[in-house]
Design an enzyme around this catalytic site. Sequence first.
Site, mmCIF file in Angstrom:
data_model
loop_
_atom_site.group_PDB
_atom_site.id
_atom_site.type_symbol
_atom_site.label_atom_id
_atom_site.label_comp_id
_atom_site.label_asym_id
_atom_site.label_seq_id
_atom_site.Cartn_x
_atom_site.Cartn_y
_atom_site.Cartn_z
ATOM 1 C CG ASP A 147 19.796 38.524 47.547
ATOM 2 O OD1 ASP A 147 20.233 38.061 48.627
ATOM 3 O OD2 ASP A 147 18.600 38.396 47.196
ATOM 4 C CE LYS A 156 19.392 33.863 46.471
ATOM 5 N NZ LYS A 156 18.848 35.217 46.700
ATOM 6 C CG ASP A 188 35.821 42.571 40.946
ATOM 7 O OD1 ASP A 188 36.802 42.004 41.467
ATOM 8 O OD2 ASP A 188 35.702 42.753 39.715
ATOM 9 C CG ASP A 234 35.217 36.515 41.023
ATOM 10 O OD1 ASP A 234 36.290 37.150 41.041
ATOM 11 O OD2 ASP A 234 34.509 36.390 39.999
ATOM 12 C CE1 TYR A 284 34.438 31.508 40.478
ATOM 13 C CE2 TYR A 284 36.746 31.528 39.831
ATOM 14 C CZ TYR A 284 35.564 32.196 40.055
ATOM 15 O OH TYR A 284 35.505 33.554 39.859
HETATM 16 C C1 IPM Z 1 39.990 37.021 40.700
HETATM 17 C C2 IPM Z 1 39.789 36.902 39.222
HETATM 18 C C3 IPM Z 1 39.874 35.425 38.832
HETATM 19 C C4 IPM Z 1 38.742 34.709 39.524
HETATM 20 C C5 IPM Z 1 39.865 35.151 37.310
HETATM 21 C C6 IPM Z 1 40.938 35.925 36.579
HETATM 22 C C7 IPM Z 1 39.966 33.686 37.022
HETATM 23 O O1 IPM Z 1 38.585 37.483 38.845
HETATM 24 O O2 IPM Z 1 41.049 36.583 41.202
HETATM 25 O O3 IPM Z 1 39.096 37.559 41.372
HETATM 26 O O4 IPM Z 1 37.616 34.646 39.017
HETATM 27 O O5 IPM Z 1 38.988 34.163 40.598
HETATM 28 MG MG MG Z 2 37.596 38.499 40.391
#
Ligand code: IPM
Ligand code: MG
Length: 364
Positions: free
Chosen positions: A224, A192, A252, A248, A141
């Site tokens: 993975d 990884k 999710d 990240d 990042y």
């Molecule tokens: C998160 C989001 C952010 C990230 C974006 C909005 C920059 O997806 O906080 O997980 O990638 O960190």
């Molecule tokens: Mg995110």
Amino acid sequence: MSKEILVLAGDGIGPEILAEAVKVLEALQAEGAVTLTLREGLVGGAAYDALGDPLPEETLTAAKAADAVLLGAVGGPKWEPLHISKRPEKGLLGLRAGLGLFANLRPAILYPQLADASTLKPEVVSGLDIMIVRELTGGIYFGQPRGVETLPSGERRGVNTLVYTESEVERICRVACDIAMKRGKRVCSVDKANVLECTEMWREVATRVATQYPEITLSHMYVDNAAMQLVRAPKQFDVLVTTNMFGDILSDCAAMLTGSIGMLPSASLNAAGQGMYEPIHGSAPDIAGKGAANPLATILSVAMMLRYSLDAPAVAERVEAAVSRVLEQGLRTADIMSPGMRQVGTAEMGDAVVAALAPVQGRA
Ligand code: IPM
Ligand code: MG
């Protein structure tokens, strides 16, 4: 002493969900459970529209001065055509970097009332309680070099760099071990290492840190496989620690185990214990302005703020219990709706949490 909270609503559903979180804070304030000063600031697309910058200097200065920052969400299609340096996400990344918020805690907890809302079988997810510890100010990042250049041939070449120093890995692994000591004492470090040298080093450093925690059982997993294991048998995990980008993605994935990404809060902490609190979901432009968004992840972020930045763990528990109670009452926003439940909008859900905030018996 009054604690200062900077409230940054941001974009999309951000203002709607933050309004509900603020309702909860104001209710706690009114009964004397906390003493807070709330200030508002601009970030993301809203800040770009007003001031031409997704992270205005005054917002960063106010964030540094505050005891904690409560953030909604940033981004939306409106700002996608902008240069990457002006996009709303830069506001969020700039806050993370500017405050040095290297430790991102993302708990994935399944409320028993929502076992049916998960796309996974209830027996796979019931009782789920994972803490994802995501490194937040390094890795790909932020790594240099980065950018897109045009080669002499006219073809373009895009570059991003995965980079970690040993000390960056060490401090995040330490956070993961400290948290695991208060839970199941198991840490799984995700990398990884079979392909990326940087994460091979990550694995070595994680191993070294864990030797200082004799009670911790450390395991390693390739990313993975970790993604697969999260949907195959998620309850095998206690604390997961990983890089910025892997965290990240995996968070999710873990969020969906709990029924909805609308349920997951997060805390981002720096070395001084200062924190920024935000739901892990995005700005959901498709439902923005409709009063349909789930405010519970933001309200649960308030609970994390009470626990980690405001030294009010008992009040945090009350907020979490109130969320549990409204789910028990059968109230559901659209994202967690299931047959037989009562569908409510954002504000009604916030009001219900406030109503459910009854003080714990025996405590003032
Ligand atoms: C998160 C989001 C952010 C990230 C974006 C909005 C920059 O997806 O906080 O997980 O990638 O960190
Ligand atoms: Mg995110």
